[in-house]
Design an enzyme around this catalytic site. Structure first.
Site, PDB file in Angstrom:
ATOM      1  N   SER A 152       0.818  -1.210   0.000  1.00  0.00           N
ATOM      2  CA  SER A 152       0.000   0.000   0.000  1.00  0.00           C
ATOM      3  C   SER A 152       0.859   1.271   0.000  1.00  0.00           C
ATOM      4  O   SER A 152       1.743   1.389  -0.837  1.00  0.00           O
ATOM      5  CB  SER A 152      -0.951  -0.071   1.197  1.00  0.00           C
ATOM      6  OG  SER A 152      -2.103   0.653   0.912  1.00  0.00           O
ATOM      7  N   LYS A 192       4.292   2.040  -2.359  1.00  0.00           N
ATOM      8  CA  LYS A 192       4.745   3.231  -3.084  1.00  0.00           C
ATOM      9  C   LYS A 192       6.185   3.531  -2.638  1.00  0.00           C
ATOM     10  O   LYS A 192       7.065   3.851  -3.430  1.00  0.00           O
ATOM     11  CB  LYS A 192       3.843   4.438  -2.760  1.00  0.00           C
ATOM     12  CG  LYS A 192       2.327   4.202  -2.902  1.00  0.00           C
ATOM     13  CD  LYS A 192       1.528   5.466  -2.560  1.00  0.00           C
ATOM     14  CE  LYS A 192       0.127   5.261  -1.977  1.00  0.00           C
ATOM     15  NZ  LYS A 192      -0.860   4.549  -2.701  1.00  0.00           N
ATOM     16  N   TRP A 202      -9.838   0.345  -5.454  1.00  0.00           N
ATOM     17  CA  TRP A 202      -9.304   1.666  -5.090  1.00  0.00           C
ATOM     18  C   TRP A 202      -7.867   1.828  -5.623  1.00  0.00           C
ATOM     19  O   TRP A 202      -7.447   2.906  -6.018  1.00  0.00           O
ATOM     20  CB  TRP A 202      -9.344   1.779  -3.559  1.00  0.00           C
ATOM     21  CG  TRP A 202      -8.846   3.034  -2.930  1.00  0.00           C
ATOM     22  CD1 TRP A 202      -7.809   3.148  -2.060  1.00  0.00           C
ATOM     23  CD2 TRP A 202      -9.390   4.359  -3.056  1.00  0.00           C
ATOM     24  NE1 TRP A 202      -7.672   4.446  -1.638  1.00  0.00           N
ATOM     25  CE2 TRP A 202      -8.630   5.210  -2.239  1.00  0.00           C
ATOM     26  CE3 TRP A 202     -10.446   4.908  -3.787  1.00  0.00           C
ATOM     27  CZ2 TRP A 202      -8.879   6.581  -2.124  1.00  0.00           C
ATOM     28  CZ3 TRP A 202     -10.701   6.277  -3.675  1.00  0.00           C
ATOM     29  CH2 TRP A 202      -9.924   7.090  -2.861  1.00  0.00           C
ATOM     30  N   HIS A 260      -7.539  -5.813  -0.042  1.00  0.00           N
ATOM     31  CA  HIS A 260      -6.303  -5.049   0.117  1.00  0.00           C
ATOM     32  C   HIS A 260      -5.561  -5.579   1.351  1.00  0.00           C
ATOM     33  O   HIS A 260      -5.986  -5.323   2.483  1.00  0.00           O
ATOM     34  CB  HIS A 260      -6.733  -3.592   0.316  1.00  0.00           C
ATOM     35  CG  HIS A 260      -5.630  -2.603   0.401  1.00  0.00           C
ATOM     36  ND1 HIS A 260      -4.865  -2.251  -0.681  1.00  0.00           N
ATOM     37  CD2 HIS A 260      -5.175  -1.854   1.441  1.00  0.00           C
ATOM     38  CE1 HIS A 260      -3.992  -1.319  -0.308  1.00  0.00           C
ATOM     39  NE2 HIS A 260      -4.158  -1.073   0.973  1.00  0.00           N
TER      40      HIS A 260
END
Ligand code: GCU
Length: 427
Positions: free
Chosen positions: A264, A268, A355, A406
């Site tokens: 998540s 990044k 998302w 997720h």
């Protein structure tokens, strides 16, 4: 008047119009989940330099395009690479227990001081090293969200009251011991011969916007208004490089085979850490989404406008202007993946994680392929389209779409371990 507009009273309408005018990005604030509504876009070509020169050789990539892209991502998205005098960084072993995980592993806790003379800020690295190994162990380095002691029930891991933590702030640290253990397949990892190191990301820099006064940011010097001062992701990525410095000092670890991974927002972070720091032998992005692996121009699920509004401290100021016009970005996220080339990279998505735009994550991996080929690897192999759920595809670039939410689950770890065996260990 349309029925929608008629529902507003006049002052409310005026206020709404004013808000829309003030924030050019406002129209993009509602997430789109309809593939048919994904805008048409042209992706910037990773193999054409800003001055229009075609990049035709590995040397051109290294000498011209890679530095140019790194600089663009730093200036326009994450902020410039922080630096701290190396002599300020110190490591201190706090504990070592050769009888961890039922005797399978040696557990170490090593404190990283980012400003040793002042003893703070600091972050503890928790490491499990397989006892059954022939030489130094390859290692996964993956930051965690809630504290090292939440990744395991192991009572030997210290529970700390970390200053400025935003998660579980109203709970005593010990109350959340082990709460995130389903994400950490320590036994599986160690049984396959890998060490695993983790650090609590909020020890590096708390995840809140306080004008960059807490965590490691003050160490980076006076902030200017140049718009490219490092945001939080840049700080976390910098912290991961310091964790790698620490791993390099351990004779039990083969730091040339260090794989940086993240989930998540920390996915990044892993991508940006791996793009900049070529000591990382491979990179894993787990559900990293917008600002990570997902293409910004698709505007599917979370968008640049939305992320800048919800998490203004993650990126640099310059990134904010692209919320209203993603086509103006001088890059897209496939080029962030390309910056990892020729090193192996794994991008993973989950079916229920719309998302994060699973398709956009796949496409970034896919469109990084020409750079991987130019640098002499087989890139994403024979893959031509996003696979269905629960198969791992590709070669030096890999991808899977796990069924479910997720998260980081055992299925993900199993793929990462196979990937590491087949790429990093074979190099
Ligand atoms: C939010 C955010 C995402 C991020 C995620 C996480 O959902 O919008 O961009 O990846 O938090 O880090 O858990």
């Amino acid at each position: 008047m349309s029925p929608v507009l008629r529902r507003f009273t006049r002052p409310a309408l005026a206020a709404t119009v004013a808000t829309l005018l003030l924030s050019g990005a406002a129209f993009a604030q509602k997430a789109n989940y309809d593939e048919a509504k994904v805008p048409k876009f042209d992706l910037p070509n990773p193999l054409v330099a800003a001055d229009g020169t075609k990049i035709e050789t590995a040397d051109d990539w290294r000498a011209k395009r890679r530095p140019e892209l790194l600089d663009l991502f730093a200036r326009e998205m994450f902020g410039k690479r922080p630096s701290v005098a190396p002599e300020k960084i110190k490591f201190e072993e706090l504990t070592s227990d050769s009888n961890a995980l039922g005797g399978k592993a040696t557990r170490k806790e090593i404190r990283i001081y980012f400003d040793a003379p002042n003893k703070t800020p600091k972050a503890d690295l928790l490491i499990y090293i397989p006892n059954d190994r022939k030489g130094p162990a390859p290692v996964f380095l993956m930051p965690n969200f809630q504290g090292n002691w939440t990744t395991t029930d192991d009572p030997g891991v210290a529970a700390l009251d970390v200053a400025g933590r935003t998660r579980n702030a109203n709970k005593k640290p010990d109350e959340v011991r082990g709460v995130a253990k389903s994400r950490w397949a320590f036994d599986k990892i160690v049984s396959r011969g890998y060490a695993i190191a983790t650090v609590y990301y909020e020890e590096i820099d708390p995840d809140k916007h306080d004008g960059f006064k807490n965590g490691v940011h003050p160490l980076f010097g006076e902030r200017s208004d140049s718009g490219d001062e490092p945001g939080s992701i840049a700080a976390w990525a910098w912290g991961l490089s310091r964790a790698l410095d620490c791993l390099e000092t351990l004779p039990e670890i083969d730091a040339k085979k260090a794989i940086v991974a993240g989930h998540s927002r920390l996915g990044k972070t892993a991508l940006w850490a791996g793009a900049q720091d070529e000591r990382f032998a491979a990179v894993i992005s787990n559900d990293s989404g917008c600002g990570g692996a997902a293409l910004s121009r698709r505007e599917f699920g979370e968008t640049v406008a939305i992320i800048n509004k919800s998490f203004p401290h993650w990126f640099c100021e310059n990134f904010k202007k692209y919320g209203a016009d993603v086509d103006a970005l001088p890059f897209d996220q496939h080029q962030l993946i390309a910056l990892i080339a020729p090193r192996p990279v794994y991008v993973a998505s989950a079916t229920l994680d719309q998302w994060a735009d699973p398709k956009g994550e796949f496409l970034s991996a896919f469109y990084a392929d020409p750079v991987y080929r130019l640098l002499g690897t087989d890139g994403i192999g024979e893959v031509k389209e996003q696979p269905g759920p629960d198969v791992s595809v590709g070669s030096t670039i890999r991808y899977h779409l796990r069924t479910g939410k997720h998260d980081v689950q055992d299925f993900d770890w199993e793929q990462y371990l196979d990937f590491a065996d087949e790429t990093v260990l074979k190099r």
